[in-house]
Design an enzyme around this catalytic site. Structure first.
Site, mmCIF file in Angstrom:
data_model
loop_
_atom_site.group_PDB
_atom_site.id
_atom_site.type_symbol
_atom_site.label_atom_id
_atom_site.label_comp_id
_atom_site.label_asym_id
_atom_site.label_seq_id
_atom_site.Cartn_x
_atom_site.Cartn_y
_atom_site.Cartn_z
ATOM 1 N N ASP A 136 54.342 67.587 59.848
ATOM 2 C CA ASP A 136 55.799 67.493 59.638
ATOM 3 C C ASP A 136 56.195 68.301 58.392
ATOM 4 O O ASP A 136 56.745 67.757 57.432
ATOM 5 C CB ASP A 136 56.243 66.026 59.509
ATOM 6 C CG ASP A 136 55.652 65.334 58.271
ATOM 7 O OD1 ASP A 136 56.338 64.421 57.728
ATOM 8 O OD2 ASP A 136 54.553 65.702 57.838
ATOM 9 N N ASP A 184 52.252 69.757 53.977
ATOM 10 C CA ASP A 184 51.766 70.128 55.314
ATOM 11 C C ASP A 184 51.576 71.646 55.396
ATOM 12 O O ASP A 184 50.599 72.147 55.955
ATOM 13 C CB ASP A 184 52.773 69.743 56.395
ATOM 14 C CG ASP A 184 53.120 68.275 56.428
ATOM 15 O OD1 ASP A 184 53.892 67.827 55.558
ATOM 16 O OD2 ASP A 184 52.614 67.575 57.315
ATOM 17 N N HIS A 214 48.925 65.900 49.127
ATOM 18 C CA HIS A 214 48.445 64.974 50.145
ATOM 19 C C HIS A 214 47.720 65.655 51.324
ATOM 20 O O HIS A 214 46.523 65.467 51.517
ATOM 21 C CB HIS A 214 49.612 64.174 50.742
ATOM 22 C CG HIS A 214 50.492 63.500 49.756
ATOM 23 N ND1 HIS A 214 50.119 62.371 49.046
ATOM 24 C CD2 HIS A 214 51.758 63.774 49.371
ATOM 25 C CE1 HIS A 214 51.112 61.988 48.276
ATOM 26 N NE2 HIS A 214 52.127 62.805 48.447
ATOM 27 N N THR A 234 48.958 65.160 59.900
ATOM 28 C CA THR A 234 49.371 65.067 58.492
ATOM 29 C C THR A 234 50.812 64.568 58.353
ATOM 30 O O THR A 234 51.436 64.707 57.300
ATOM 31 C CB THR A 234 49.251 66.445 57.795
ATOM 32 O OG1 THR A 234 50.145 67.364 58.443
ATOM 33 C CG2 THR A 234 47.832 66.969 57.852
ATOM 34 N N ASN A 261 53.958 58.170 55.973
ATOM 35 C CA ASN A 261 53.561 58.455 57.359
ATOM 36 C C ASN A 261 53.345 57.160 58.153
ATOM 37 O O ASN A 261 53.705 57.075 59.327
ATOM 38 C CB ASN A 261 52.280 59.292 57.410
ATOM 39 C CG ASN A 261 52.503 60.722 56.954
ATOM 40 O OD1 ASN A 261 53.629 61.219 56.995
ATOM 41 N ND2 ASN A 261 51.453 61.370 56.488
HETATM 42 O O1 RIB Z 1 53.128 60.038 51.973
HETATM 43 C C1 RIB Z 1 52.829 61.411 51.970
HETATM 44 C C2 RIB Z 1 52.887 61.961 53.363
HETATM 45 O O2 RIB Z 1 54.199 61.826 53.888
HETATM 46 C C3 RIB Z 1 52.585 63.468 53.423
HETATM 47 O O3 RIB Z 1 52.014 63.784 54.660
HETATM 48 C C4 RIB Z 1 53.946 64.075 53.316
HETATM 49 O O4 RIB Z 1 53.995 65.393 53.887
HETATM 50 C C5 RIB Z 1 54.743 63.125 54.139
HETATM 51 O O5 RIB Z 1 54.565 63.470 55.523
HETATM 52 CA CA CA Z 2 53.087 65.476 56.051
#
Ligand code: RIB
Ligand code: CA
Length: 315
Positions: A11, A16, A243, A127, A170
């Site tokens: 996303d 990402d 992340h 992701t 997520n």
């Molecule tokens: O909490 C971090 C996640 O949420 C990462 O994947 C960021 O891109 C969002 O999607």
């Molecule tokens: Ca993400």
């Protein structure tokens, strides 16, 4: 050794985008069969556009990009423009990408590709919210034996939540999809906030990447400079947590990480703790060990890997 076949589900989102760059930098190790996009940080119309932009910047318009679910399986959609900006990738110039959007829906692509593959042959790398993957598994459970592994970014244990007091974004966006994934029985490696908050994109690390002087590195440095502002203020940290690239880094150099097999369960009922990941790190229940929880990382080694691989786009 043959390259590992992967499908990335994302996303974009600056982090990402960097995960996509890291994966695209290593074709001899990672064969990206397709990039699937899902509503998450920003709505689907932007996440799919952003993924296609990254393919253009990386010169990888050979990778097919698909759009999937535009809302979670059960809950209403939530987004994160306050972190990522209205484009989802603020910090780099937005343009209309050449890389086309595939006609086929991402969930149909995931199901069709897995059903046509050998058993245990494709690794899924989600992701973002798990809506596409959870929907594919629910629609066609026969895909499961085709999945070699799932290496996902999501969840939190010691770190607490980032979008609610007890849930990581997520997982909170689509806890019902996450419940399906964590219950699917395939090997899962979970990169939660406990590890991603150890790989901070400090100004020095971002400057080293920017100094590489190729279009991918420039886009990365720009996006991370924007991404820097929110989390550094919120946590008082030296940089924003990177992340999503932790998933790809695990595929490239798993020895950078420390993991522990345990049970991970997702809250799908409580309004207060919706999306919480109950990580049974100390094995206090007899619930099955359904995932590897990642709790440690060599952060310096992670940024060495990322910087070295982004340098490859210098021609
Ligand atoms: O909490 C971090 C996640 O949420 C990462 O994947 C960021 O891109 C969002 O999607
Ligand atoms: Ca993400």
């Amino acid at each position: 050794m043959a390259a590992r076949s992967i499908i990335i589900d994302c996303d974009p989102g600056q982090d990402d985008a960097v995960a996509l760059f890291l994966a695209m930098s290593s074709p001899e190790e990672l064969d990206i069969l397709g990039i699937c996009t899902v509503a998450g940080n920003v709505p689907l119309g932007l996440t799919q556009r952003n993924a296609r932009m990254m393919c253009d910047i990386a010169g990888r318009d050979d990778v097919p990009v698909f759009a999937g679910c535009e809302r979670p399986m059960v809950l209403d959609a939530i987004t994160a423009e306050y972190i990522h900006g209205n484009t989802g990738i603020d910090g780099t110039e937005v343009f209309e990408p050449e890389t086309p959007l595939q006609e086929q829906d991402a969930v149909d692509y995931i199901v069709e590709t897995l059903l046509g593959a050998e058993d245990d042959s494709i690794t899924l790398v989600p992701t973002g919210p798990l809506t596409n993957v959870g929907t594919a598994i629910e629609r066609e459970p026969a895909v499961l034996r085709k999945i070699e592994a799932i290496v996902l970014m999501g969840g939190a244990m010691r770190e607490g939540g980032n979008r609610s007091p007890s849930a990581e974004f997520n997982m909170l966006v689509d806890p019902h999809a996450a419940e399906i994934v964590f219950g699917c029985g395939r090997p899962i490696t979970a990169m939660g906030l406990d590890v991603t908050h150890q790989v901070l994109a400090t100004r020095e690390r971002v400057a080293r990447i920017g100094a590489l002087g190729n279009p991918v590195a420039e886009a990365t440095a720009g996006m991370l400079s924007f991404f820097h502002r929110y989390d550094t203020k919120k946590y008082g940290s030296e940089g924003a947590p990177l992340h999503d690239p932790c998933t790809v880094a695990w595929l490239l150099q798993p020895e950078l990480f420390e993991t522990r097999a345990c049970n991970i369960a997702v809250e799908t009922k409580s309004k207060l703790t919706m999306g919480h990941t109950a990580v049974d790190f100390w094995h206090v229940t007899d619930r099955p060990h359904n995932a590897l929880w990642t709790y440690g990382v060599d952060a310096g080694g992670f940024y060495e890997l990322l910087t070295d691989r982004l340098a490859r786009f210098g021609g």
